[in-house]
Design a protein around this motif. Structure first.
Motif, mmCIF file in Angstrom:
data_model
loop_
_atom_site.group_PDB
_atom_site.id
_atom_site.type_symbol
_atom_site.label_atom_id
_atom_site.label_comp_id
_atom_site.label_asym_id
_atom_site.label_seq_id
_atom_site.Cartn_x
_atom_site.Cartn_y
_atom_site.Cartn_z
ATOM 1 N N ILE A 249 -38.095 11.403 1.029
ATOM 2 C CA ILE A 249 -36.879 10.786 1.577
ATOM 3 C C ILE A 249 -37.211 10.210 2.956
ATOM 4 O O ILE A 249 -38.015 10.782 3.686
ATOM 5 C CB ILE A 249 -35.755 11.844 1.682
ATOM 6 C CG1 ILE A 249 -35.227 12.154 0.278
ATOM 7 C CG2 ILE A 249 -34.626 11.400 2.590
ATOM 8 C CD1 ILE A 249 -34.190 13.230 0.243
ATOM 9 N N CYS A 250 -36.606 9.074 3.303
ATOM 10 C CA CYS A 250 -36.876 8.482 4.614
ATOM 11 C C CYS A 250 -36.382 9.430 5.698
ATOM 12 O O CYS A 250 -35.203 9.787 5.733
ATOM 13 C CB CYS A 250 -36.191 7.116 4.752
ATOM 14 S SG CYS A 250 -36.355 6.415 6.408
ATOM 15 N N ARG A 251 -37.265 9.834 6.589
ATOM 16 C CA ARG A 251 -36.862 10.807 7.613
ATOM 17 C C ARG A 251 -35.989 10.176 8.685
ATOM 18 O O ARG A 251 -35.421 10.869 9.510
ATOM 19 C CB ARG A 251 -38.089 11.453 8.238
ATOM 20 C CG ARG A 251 -38.984 10.462 8.923
ATOM 21 C CD ARG A 251 -40.261 11.090 9.291
ATOM 22 N NE ARG A 251 -40.064 12.141 10.266
ATOM 23 C CZ ARG A 251 -41.041 12.729 10.922
ATOM 24 N NH1 ARG A 251 -42.268 12.388 10.652
ATOM 25 N NH2 ARG A 251 -40.809 13.632 11.813
ATOM 26 N N LEU A 252 -35.883 8.837 8.661
ATOM 27 C CA LEU A 252 -35.011 8.164 9.623
ATOM 28 C C LEU A 252 -33.630 7.947 9.017
ATOM 29 O O LEU A 252 -32.637 8.474 9.498
ATOM 30 C CB LEU A 252 -35.615 6.817 10.056
ATOM 31 C CG LEU A 252 -36.765 6.831 11.086
ATOM 32 C CD1 LEU A 252 -36.488 7.812 12.213
ATOM 33 C CD2 LEU A 252 -38.112 7.084 10.500
ATOM 34 N N CYS A 253 -33.542 7.177 7.914
ATOM 35 C CA CYS A 253 -32.213 6.801 7.398
ATOM 36 C C CYS A 253 -31.781 7.641 6.202
ATOM 37 O O CYS A 253 -30.638 7.536 5.757
ATOM 38 C CB CYS A 253 -32.186 5.310 7.048
ATOM 39 S SG CYS A 253 -33.012 4.909 5.507
ATOM 40 N N GLY A 254 -32.671 8.468 5.640
ATOM 41 C CA GLY A 254 -32.285 9.333 4.522
ATOM 42 C C GLY A 254 -32.371 8.659 3.160
ATOM 43 O O GLY A 254 -32.057 9.274 2.142
ATOM 44 N N SER A 255 -32.795 7.399 3.102
ATOM 45 C CA SER A 255 -32.884 6.680 1.831
ATOM 46 C C SER A 255 -33.996 7.261 0.945
ATOM 47 O O SER A 255 -34.965 7.852 1.429
ATOM 48 C CB SER A 255 -33.187 5.205 2.118
ATOM 49 O OG SER A 255 -33.643 4.565 0.953
ATOM 50 N N GLN A 256 -33.813 7.071 -0.375
ATOM 51 C CA GLN A 256 -34.875 7.503 -1.299
ATOM 52 C C GLN A 256 -35.821 6.361 -1.630
ATOM 53 O O GLN A 256 -36.767 6.533 -2.386
ATOM 54 C CB GLN A 256 -34.242 8.053 -2.578
ATOM 55 C CG GLN A 256 -33.420 9.311 -2.292
ATOM 56 C CD GLN A 256 -33.019 10.062 -3.537
ATOM 57 O OE1 GLN A 256 -32.994 9.491 -4.620
ATOM 58 N NE2 GLN A 256 -32.695 11.328 -3.386
ATOM 59 N N GLU B 31 -43.363 4.118 3.814
ATOM 60 C CA GLU B 31 -42.503 3.046 4.330
ATOM 61 C C GLU B 31 -41.171 3.058 3.586
ATOM 62 O O GLU B 31 -41.134 3.349 2.391
ATOM 63 C CB GLU B 31 -43.186 1.683 4.164
ATOM 64 C CG GLU B 31 -44.461 1.597 4.994
ATOM 65 C CD GLU B 31 -44.933 0.168 5.233
ATOM 66 O OE1 GLU B 31 -44.084 -0.676 5.592
ATOM 67 O OE2 GLU B 31 -46.119 -0.085 5.029
ATOM 68 N N CYS B 32 -40.120 2.713 4.331
ATOM 69 C CA CYS B 32 -38.772 2.739 3.754
ATOM 70 C C CYS B 32 -38.300 1.313 3.480
ATOM 71 O O CYS B 32 -38.291 0.479 4.384
ATOM 72 C CB CYS B 32 -37.819 3.445 4.722
ATOM 73 S SG CYS B 32 -36.110 3.389 4.169
ATOM 74 N N ARG B 33 -37.905 1.061 2.226
ATOM 75 C CA ARG B 33 -37.419 -0.279 1.866
ATOM 76 C C ARG B 33 -36.047 -0.559 2.475
ATOM 77 O O ARG B 33 -35.697 -1.700 2.727
ATOM 78 C CB ARG B 33 -37.320 -0.420 0.336
ATOM 79 C CG ARG B 33 -38.663 -0.610 -0.329
ATOM 80 C CD ARG B 33 -38.516 -1.079 -1.777
ATOM 81 N NE ARG B 33 -39.836 -1.229 -2.367
ATOM 82 C CZ ARG B 33 -40.507 -0.252 -2.972
ATOM 83 N NH1 ARG B 33 -39.972 0.941 -3.100
ATOM 84 N NH2 ARG B 33 -41.713 -0.463 -3.453
ATOM 85 N N ASP B 34 -35.271 0.494 2.705
ATOM 86 C CA ASP B 34 -33.914 0.284 3.214
ATOM 87 C C ASP B 34 -33.877 -0.018 4.711
ATOM 88 O O ASP B 34 -33.230 -0.965 5.124
ATOM 89 C CB ASP B 34 -33.030 1.499 2.908
ATOM 90 C CG ASP B 34 -32.489 1.423 1.488
ATOM 91 O OD1 ASP B 34 -32.400 0.301 0.953
ATOM 92 O OD2 ASP B 34 -32.172 2.479 0.911
ATOM 93 N N CYS B 35 -34.555 0.791 5.522
ATOM 94 C CA CYS B 35 -34.423 0.588 6.981
ATOM 95 C C CYS B 35 -35.677 -0.024 7.601
ATOM 96 O O CYS B 35 -35.703 -0.281 8.807
ATOM 97 C CB CYS B 35 -34.041 1.891 7.684
ATOM 98 S SG CYS B 35 -35.391 3.055 7.889
ATOM 99 N N SER B 36 -36.730 -0.242 6.795
ATOM 100 C CA SER B 36 -37.987 -0.846 7.267
ATOM 101 C C SER B 36 -38.764 0.009 8.268
ATOM 102 O O SER B 36 -39.680 -0.464 8.912
ATOM 103 C CB SER B 36 -37.761 -2.225 7.902
ATOM 104 O OG SER B 36 -37.126 -3.073 7.002
HETATM 105 ZN ZN LIG Z 1 -35.219 4.425 6.022
#
Ligand SMILES: [Zn+2]
Length: 281
Positions: A2-9, A30-35
């Motif tokens: 899980i993204c440790r910044l925004c929580g996205s999967q 890398e997170c696709r949601d928050c970059s």
């Molecule tokens: Zn994120």
């Protein structure tokens, strides 16, 4: 993961990066949601405390001589004054090291620092500053501040969200919060990746987080902060004429001017990202 910044999967493993400190590789997520991007500290059992103790005690890192004002930090204080709606009467610098930045503010304002390294905190205190030695999250303040600054800290943290929330709550109405983090969303990092080298900011487990512009702006806009300015500097780590002995001083001077006044520092070319937010309430 899980993204440790925004929580996205929506997180994917983008590559492996060799640690410059230990004989291991870390996966860059890398997170696709928050970059944003991050390394997982749990991936290897390493002695992080020893690593930081070694860094903190390395003599080269602690300057103990008399205060030398720098144009770079003078410009930083001018920017903070420009974007504040109130006269700056108090400044908190989180991760203040030996207090170099705080010393650029006049002695008649409240100058307070937070610093983890015992030795750096001692040096900063000996320079007439009020220093809390320890973690921001465990420090109590009896007042908030007209300016809160945090340079080159967030990328090191295992829990950046709690920390960012705490920073925001310490700013007075009309005051400014200034943050510097290394950004991967820049031309320099892209070029280094393209030629297959390691960007020096990818140094796990010392650097763990690469917070995106999007994530930072969303975090603060939801708590009544307005972005005033964003700029990107080389942090003194690039010299276009560095390879030419008689011209390297000119190159360093040109970069120093560009870092302060542009014209290129509003574009994401270099990897030191400064963001200035004003607390609206
Ligand atoms: Zn994120």
């Amino acid at each position: 993961m899980i993204c440790r910044l925004c929580g996205s999967q929506q997180v994917f493993a983008s590559k492996n990066v060799a640690s410059p400190h230990f004989e291991v590789e870390y996966t860059l997520h890398e997170c696709r949601d928050c970059s944003s991007a991050f390394f997982d500290i749990e991936q290897h059992q390493v002695d992080l405390e020893k690593l930081y103790a070694d860094v903190a005690t390395s003599k080269a890192d602690i300057y103990e001589g008399p205060f030398k004002p720098s144009r770079y930090w003078q410009h930083e204080t001018a920017l903070i004054r420009r974007y504040a709606k109130v006269p700056i009467q108090s400044v908190l610098d989180v991760g203040c090291r030996t207090g170099d930045f705080l010393k650029h503010w006049p002695a008649d304002i409240r100058r307070v620092g937070v610093e983890l390294s015992t030795r750096s905190a001692e040096v900063a205190r000996s320079r007439g500053l009020v220093i809390h030695q320890g973690y921001l999250e465990k420090t109590e303040f009896d007042q908030s501040f007209d300016a809160v600054t945090c340079y080159a800290v967030i990328e090191h943290l295992t829990n950046p969200i709690t920390f960012i929330g705490r920073l925001a709550r310490l700013v007075n109405p009309g005051g400014v919060l200034a943050i510097m983090v290394p950004t991967k969303e820049c031309l320099k990092r892209r070029l280094i990746d393209a030629i297959g080298k390691r960007w020096h900011m990818y140094c796990p487990p010392q650097h763990l987080n690469f917070i995106s512009r999007t994530f930072l702006d969303q975090s603060f806009s939801s708590s009544d902060f307005e972005l005033q300015l964003r700029r990107f500097t080389s942090g003194g780590m690039f010299n276009p004429l560095g390879a030419i002995p008689i011209a390297d001083k000119i190159g360093a001077r040109l970069m120093e001017i560009n870092d302060r006044h542009g014209p290129l520092n509003f574009l994401p070319i270099f990897d030191h990202m400064y963001s200035y937010y004003r607390f609206k309430k």
